[in-house]
Design a protein around this motif. Structure first.
Motif, PDB file in Angstrom:
ATOM      1  N   ALA A 282       0.821  -1.212   0.000  1.00 55.46           N
ATOM      2  CA  ALA A 282       0.000   0.000   0.000  1.00 55.46           C
ATOM      3  C   ALA A 282       0.854   1.262   0.000  1.00 55.46           C
ATOM      4  CB  ALA A 282      -0.920   0.003   1.216  1.00 55.46           C
ATOM      5  N   THR A 283       0.322   2.297  -0.630  1.00 55.61           N
ATOM      6  CA  THR A 283       0.957   3.609  -0.598  1.00 55.61           C
ATOM      7  C   THR A 283       0.676   4.270   0.752  1.00 55.61           C
ATOM      8  OG1 THR A 283      -1.011   4.667  -1.520  1.00 55.61           O
ATOM      9  CG2 THR A 283       0.657   3.877  -3.079  1.00 55.61           C
ATOM     10  N   LYS A 284       1.347   5.387   0.996  1.00 53.26           N
ATOM     11  CA  LYS A 284       1.167   6.105   2.267  1.00 53.26           C
ATOM     12  C   LYS A 284      -0.294   6.509   2.462  1.00 53.26           C
ATOM     13  CE  LYS A 284       2.822  10.121   4.860  1.00 53.26           C
ATOM     14  NZ  LYS A 284       3.716  11.311   4.833  1.00 53.26           N
ATOM     15  N   THR A 285      -0.915   6.932   1.382  1.00 56.30           N
ATOM     16  CA  THR A 285      -2.329   7.349   1.482  1.00 56.30           C
ATOM     17  C   THR A 285      -3.209   6.187   1.910  1.00 56.30           C
ATOM     18  OG1 THR A 285      -1.975   8.989  -0.257  1.00 56.30           O
ATOM     19  CG2 THR A 285      -4.249   8.357   0.210  1.00 56.30           C
ATOM     20  N   LYS A 286      -2.986   5.029   1.304  1.00 53.82           N
ATOM     21  CA  LYS A 286      -3.803   3.864   1.657  1.00 53.82           C
ATOM     22  C   LYS A 286      -3.514   3.385   3.075  1.00 53.82           C
ATOM     23  CE  LYS A 286      -4.620   2.231  -3.049  1.00 53.82           C
ATOM     24  NZ  LYS A 286      -4.499   1.124  -4.018  1.00 53.82           N
ATOM     25  N   LEU A 287      -2.256   3.528   3.521  1.00 54.06           N
ATOM     26  CA  LEU A 287      -1.926   3.171   4.903  1.00 54.06           C
ATOM     27  C   LEU A 287      -2.716   4.033   5.882  1.00 54.06           C
ATOM     28  CD1 LEU A 287       1.947   2.698   4.664  1.00 54.06           C
ATOM     29  CD2 LEU A 287       0.301   0.952   5.353  1.00 54.06           C
TER      30      LEU A 287
ATOM     31  N   THR B 122      -5.590  -7.022   3.957  1.00 53.81           N
ATOM     32  CA  THR B 122      -5.679  -7.639   2.630  1.00 53.81           C
ATOM     33  C   THR B 122      -6.300  -6.674   1.639  1.00 53.81           C
ATOM     34  OG1 THR B 122      -5.818  -9.890   3.489  1.00 53.81           O
ATOM     35  CG2 THR B 122      -6.756  -9.509   1.320  1.00 53.81           C
ATOM     36  N   ARG B 123      -7.329  -5.984   2.084  1.00 48.80           N
ATOM     37  CA  ARG B 123      -8.022  -5.036   1.205  1.00 48.80           C
ATOM     38  C   ARG B 123      -7.071  -3.939   0.719  1.00 48.80           C
ATOM     39  NH1 ARG B 123     -12.095  -4.810   4.260  1.00 48.80           N
ATOM     40  NH2 ARG B 123     -11.577  -2.942   5.454  1.00 48.80           N
ATOM     41  N   HIS B 124      -6.170  -3.512   1.598  1.00 50.53           N
ATOM     42  CA  HIS B 124      -5.267  -2.406   1.247  1.00 50.53           C
ATOM     43  C   HIS B 124      -3.843  -2.866   0.939  1.00 50.53           C
ATOM     44  CE1 HIS B 124      -8.206   0.689   2.249  1.00 50.53           C
ATOM     45  NE2 HIS B 124      -8.500   0.013   3.341  1.00 50.53           N
ATOM     46  N   LYS B 125      -3.616  -4.189   0.936  1.00 55.98           N
ATOM     47  CA  LYS B 125      -2.284  -4.756   0.645  1.00 55.98           C
ATOM     48  C   LYS B 125      -1.225  -4.236   1.608  1.00 55.98           C
ATOM     49  CE  LYS B 125      -3.490  -5.036  -4.255  1.00 55.98           C
ATOM     50  NZ  LYS B 125      -3.235  -4.519  -5.597  1.00 55.98           N
ATOM     51  N   ILE B 126      -1.498  -4.417   2.886  1.00 56.45           N
ATOM     52  CA  ILE B 126      -0.594  -3.945   3.941  1.00 56.45           C
ATOM     53  C   ILE B 126       0.030  -5.150   4.637  1.00 56.45           C
ATOM     54  CG2 ILE B 126      -0.472  -2.693   6.125  1.00 56.45           C
ATOM     55  CD1 ILE B 126      -2.863  -1.038   5.158  1.00 56.45           C
ATOM     56  N   PRO B 127       1.355  -5.181   4.822  1.00 54.01           N
ATOM     57  CA  PRO B 127       1.988  -6.296   5.535  1.00 54.01           C
ATOM     58  C   PRO B 127       1.475  -6.430   6.969  1.00 54.01           C
ATOM     59  CG  PRO B 127       3.617  -4.996   4.358  1.00 54.01           C
ATOM     60  CD  PRO B 127       2.336  -4.230   4.283  1.00 54.01           C
ATOM     61  N   VAL B 128       1.371  -7.675   7.424  1.00 58.03           N
ATOM     62  CA  VAL B 128       0.913  -7.983   8.779  1.00 58.03           C
ATOM     63  C   VAL B 128       2.038  -8.739   9.491  1.00 58.03           C
ATOM     64  CG1 VAL B 128      -0.793  -9.196  10.173  1.00 58.03           C
ATOM     65  CG2 VAL B 128      -1.472  -8.148   8.002  1.00 58.03           C
ATOM     66  N   VAL B 129       2.527  -8.187  10.600  1.00 62.44           N
ATOM     67  CA  VAL B 129       3.652  -8.783  11.315  1.00 62.44           C
ATOM     68  C   VAL B 129       3.201  -9.169  12.720  1.00 62.44           C
ATOM     69  CG1 VAL B 129       6.022  -8.465  12.088  1.00 62.44           C
ATOM     70  CG2 VAL B 129       5.233  -7.319  10.004  1.00 62.44           C
ATOM     71  N   PRO B 130       3.154 -10.464  13.053  1.00 63.79           N
ATOM     72  CA  PRO B 130       2.755 -10.864  14.405  1.00 63.79           C
ATOM     73  C   PRO B 130       3.841 -10.550  15.424  1.00 63.79           C
ATOM     74  CG  PRO B 130       3.404 -12.784  13.122  1.00 63.79           C
ATOM     75  CD  PRO B 130       3.444 -11.622  12.183  1.00 63.79           C
ATOM     76  N   TYR B 131       3.416 -10.116  16.604  1.00 63.08           N
ATOM     77  CA  TYR B 131       4.350  -9.796  17.687  1.00 63.08           C
ATOM     78  C   TYR B 131       3.884 -10.513  18.946  1.00 63.08           C
ATOM     79  CZ  TYR B 131       7.106  -7.090  21.050  1.00 63.08           C
ATOM     80  OH  TYR B 131       7.969  -6.720  22.044  1.00 63.08           O
ATOM     81  N   SER B 132       4.820 -11.207  19.603  1.00 56.64           N
ATOM     82  CA  SER B 132       4.460 -11.929  20.838  1.00 56.64           C
ATOM     83  C   SER B 132       5.314 -11.424  22.001  1.00 56.64           C
ATOM     84  CB  SER B 132       4.625 -13.432  20.632  1.00 56.64           C
ATOM     85  OG  SER B 132       3.710 -13.901  19.661  1.00 56.64           O
ATOM     86  N   GLY B 133       6.246 -12.258  22.485  1.00 58.93           N
ATOM     87  CA  GLY B 133       7.061 -11.832  23.624  1.00 58.93           C
ATOM     88  C   GLY B 133       8.200 -10.910  23.239  1.00 58.93           C
TER      89      GLY B 133
END
Length: 875
Positions: free
Chosen positions: A406-411, A471-482
């Motif tokens: 996604a571009t900055k605008t879409k973010l 998914t709709r905006h094609k943005i990476p998803v990074v899981p964070y735990s400990g």
């Protein structure tokens, strides 16, 4: 000399019909059908086989292509597309047979295929039909064939491209020659003459403009962000994307106008001119069908261009409109197929008497030939994965081809949507929060890029909404735990949204009778054991103290108890996972064993969040042992300690845990001051025993005997339970103790490998020697009972030479482990730091299988991208 393929006129006939251009109305010259005996086979081919037939073939291929691009998937759609593709092949082969027959019976036509209309039109239509065969084979054959198909398609593509340039040159020469003699002839009113001239351009422009849209948007999507010019000009990709989007909108509006004009002309031509002969409700003149067939292929480009616009602007309305266009195109194709079939049958049994007029040299068909050829070539280069055609073994180390996000605008739009869905406080863009979720002081690899937002879901439903939005905006998803992983597993190389499940920290259900428990991902393993100890059960996997269950699942970790209890994969019963598109799945039910379907649980364990987000975990539990004890044995060398560990395992002693610590690490334990006693600072094996009092005593005696046989200097118990806990805790916190000893500007590189037991002493000895030669504060420790050990090296981060030496030392150890049939990581995972080592370990073909698995679950490549392996094209 034979008859003209398009008009049926004899080549020796006058170039103009009598009375043409003198202002007098002309007769209706369309065929009048009268009963006649059936023509001979060869005679029929000479009279009726024309380029319309290959236009039919390329349009059939175009329909197959557009079905594979349909943005809305329906039950049976793939089967229909496959059927149309097979029909395309059958028709193409059949018409090839007729073309060969024509050439064999009249060899002079072969030369004219490259020089003289109408034979060159026949050849051109054949060439475009071949293009659709290549494209459809690549699309429909890939799922059912091996790597050989990609190789074959690369060869076909380049052969086709080379021949196309030669063919285009010949076509330009022919068109230039005949354009010089162009004269306008009319057999209808002035209005229809003007409309027919417009049709020459509009039908062609529909296809060419549509393909141009496809190429523009496809090129913008594949911009290598962060590479070359685009790395030094961050705004350039966004500027090019905006340019491509709005240029495509302009082209689409123009194309829609052209489409409407072409439709009006076609309807006018059908109804204004004289009606067809009685008994033929559908016009069956072959040249007339040429226009209709060619318009189908042009509208394939228009339809695909519309699909691309809908995807780029994320417009459901446009995507549904393009779906309707696909359906209408298929209907038009079926009607034309029926009409052509009827025309063939009529021409075989009815021999027409025809009065003919000449037509201008610059005909609709010739313009269509040139424009559809240009559009097809652009389509080959734009819509297909060009990189897959040119990929060879020599390009396996090519620079990364990064996914387009996604571009900055879409973010900004996505962050606003997430706040509306989850609440204002559930999404943070605070700089300190972003830094905490993208940087780790104990990770061996750190990158400068941080996530753009951190989302805090509280339920599976919240995670589902996050996945759908991203998914709709094609943005990476990074899981964070400990946040305690060591290979940059939770870093954000492409930015995106970090999903921190800190509020999902509940024990959902404890079932003591079944010896299992269901928890949310933010439950810590130490917290879990503390809360369930009254049940007489515990969870035996014990990595670092700060680790939580979600991160333990993602990395497939283990710990000191692995020698007896195994790793995380052995203790996960099932998982609830949210996939990239928001689909929620449960990998299996709760029995201890099952043979039902694929083992999806093990697929997700260790996937580092690249396949989905884990929101609930069901774990097996073990019974708390009646008695535990801890012993330490010292040795003169690290090799003697490693040899003892192998002897203990070979003897079959059910040891609970066995850890190795060199003299440097024992010094760290003493300096940390967590135990009352000061321990000898020599290579040491630390043992944990568990079971009944009698079995523990027996195990201790056996281990002591084996230690003495391997030059053990001392063998001591810690009888006090508090001392046992403190000593084992000192081992568990060894990395953090080492970090506490750092001076300003120093970093610690910690990594692990695992080898077969028989090679353990060899690799530990050589690695220890190389590490000591660095002259830095460095130590060896690890879960040596299962062949897994760690190197930790402290160095000055500001000294590039020190960093280089440390890196070389570490990677030599990794390569050495692989040479011994070991693995580049026993428990830390791959993350970013060990991607190249994974390729060495498994090979590119195995990595490609993993890529295909990821692509099937995450086609947009948004789930923790950049971890384990790189995106398609970067091999």
């Amino acid at each position: 000399m034979g008859k003209d393929l398009e008009t049926g006129s004899d080549e020796t006939s006058p170039g103009r019909a009598e009375g043409a251009g003198n202002g007098k109305p002309e007769e209706d010259t369309r065929p009048t059908h009268q009963p006649s005996k059936r023509q001979g086979y060869i005679e029929w081919i000479q009279d009726h086989f024309n380029w319309t037939w290959f236009t039919c073939t390329q349009s059939t291929g175009g329909v197959a292509i557009v079905l594979s691009e349909c943005p809305k998937r329906f039950h049976g759609l793939d089967a229909i597309g496959t059927f149309v593709f097979i029909l395309n092949i059958v028709i193409f082969l059949c018409f090839n047979g007729l073309l060969i027959t024509r050439w064999v019976t009249k060899p002079s036509t072969i030369r004219k295929s490259f020089t003289t209309p109408p034979e060159c039109l026949l050849y051109g239509a054949w060439w475009l039909s071949l293009a659709t065969i290549i494209m459809c084979t690549q699309r429909y054959g890939r799922p059912h064939c091996g790597p050989w198909l990609d190789v074959a398609m690369r060869v076909c593509f380049w052969f086709y491209a080379a021949c196309s340039f030669l063919s285009t040159t010949a076509q330009f020469i022919v068109i230039g020659h005949y354009t010089a003699n162009f004269r306008l002839g009319s057999n209808s009113g002035v209005l229809l003459t003007v409309l027919h001239a417009m049709l020459t351009g509009t039908v062609a422009s529909v296809g060419t403009s549509g393909y141009t849209i496809t190429v523009l948007l496809g090129s913008a999507r594949s911009i290598p962000v962060g590479y070359g010019y685009f790395a030094t000009h961050p705004s350039a990709p966004e500027v090019l994307t905006i340019f491509a989007d709005w240029s495509s909108v302009f082209l689409w509006v123009f194309t829609f106008w052209a489409f409407c004009v072409a439709l009006f002309i076609s309807l006018a031509d059908m109804f204004v001119r004289k009606s067809a002969p009685p008994g033929l409700p559908l016009k069956t003149n072959m040249m007339y069908n040429t226009i209709w067939w060619a318009s189908i292929f042009g509208n394939v480009g228009f339809t695909i261009g519309t699909i691309y616009l809908g995807q780029d602007f994320e417009s459901e309305t446009v995507l549904w409109v393009s779906t309707v266009m696909v359906a209408l195109l298929v209907v038009m194709w079926v009607v034309n197929l029926v009409a052509m079939g009827k025309a063939i049958v009529v021409s075989m049994f009815l021999k027409p008497e025809v009065k003919q007029i000449s037509v201008p040299s610059w005909t609709t068909g010739r313009v269509l030939l040139l424009t559809t050829f240009t559009g097809t070539l652009a389509y080959l280069l734009g819509i297909n994965e060009t990189s897959s055609f040119v990929r060879t073994s020599e390009t396996k180390t090519a620079a990364p081809i990064e996914p387009v996000y996604a571009t900055k605008t879409k973010l900004e739009i996505a962050i606003s949507e997430l706040r509306a869905l989850l609440g204002e406080d559930a999404v943070s863009t605070d700089d300190d929060v972003l830094h905490d979720h993208g940087y780790s002081e104990w990770s061996s690899i750190d990158i400068e890029t941080l996530p753009v937002a951190v989302a805090y879901p509280k339920s599976t439903a919240d995670v589902q909404e996050i996945a759908k939005c991203c998914t709709r905006h094609k943005i990476p998803v990074v899981p964070y735990s400990g946040g305690s992983s060591l290979e940059a597993n939770f870093s954000a190389p492409f930015g995106g949204v970090s999903v921190d499940c800190a509020y999902m920290d509940k024990i959902v259900a404890l079932r003591p009778d079944d010896m299992d428990v269901t928890v949310q991902p933010a439950v810590g393993w130490m917290t879990l054991n503390e809360q369930i100890k009254s049940s007489g059960l515990f969870f035996p996997v014990d990595p670092g103290p700060s680790a939580v269950i979600g991160g333990m699942v993602d990395t497939g970790c283990s710990g000191t108890n692995a020698v007896r209890y195994g790793t995380m994969r052995d203790w996960v019963v099932n998982l609830t996972v949210v996939l990239a598109d928001g689909t929620v799945i449960k990998t299996r039910r709760r029995p201890r064993k099952t043979a039902a379907g694929y083992n999806l649980t093990s697929l997700f364990v260790g996937s580092e969040g690249t396949l989905g987000l884990v929101t609930e975990i069901t774990l097996k539990l073990a019974v708390i042992p009646q008695k535990t004890a801890v012993a330490l044995a010292t040795f003169p060398s690290i090799r003697d300690a490693a040899s003892t560990s192998a002897a203990v395992m070979r003897a079959g002693i059910p040891i609970a845990a066995m850890e190795i610590m060199d003299e440097v690490q024992m010094n760290v334990v003493n300096r940390a001051g967590s135990t009352k006693k000061k321990w000898a600072e020599t290579p040491t094996l630390m043992f944990k025993f568990s079971g009944t009092p009698a079995s523990v005593a027996e195990q201790v005696g056996q281990v002591k005997k084996l230690s003495k046989a391997n030059k053990s200097g001392s063998f001591e118990f810690t009888a006090d339970e508090a001392e046992q806990a403190a000593l084992w805790s000192a081992r568990k916190e060894s990395l953090w103790s080492m970090l506490a000893l750092r001076k300003a500007g120093e970093e610690v590189w910690s990594t692990d490998v695992a080898v077969p037991m028989s090679r353990l002493a060899d690799i530990v000895e050589v690695s220890k020697k190389e590490m000591d030669e660095l002259g830095l504060f460095a130590s060896i420790l690890g879960h040596i009972g299962d062949g897994n050990f760690h190197e930790s090296i402290m160095y000055d981060a500001k000294d590039p030479e020190q960093r280089r030496k440390v890196e070389e030392c570490v990677y030599r150890m990794v390569d050495r482990a692989l040479e011994m049939e070991g693995t580049c990581t026993g428990e830390h995972g791959i993350g970013i730091g060990k991607k190249s080592s994974l390729v060495k370990e498994l090979g590119i073909d195995t990595i490609d299988v993993m890529r295909k698995l990821k692509a099937s679950l995450d086609p947009l490549w948004i789930m923790n991208p950049g971890k384990i392996f790189d995106a398609p094209g970067e091999t």
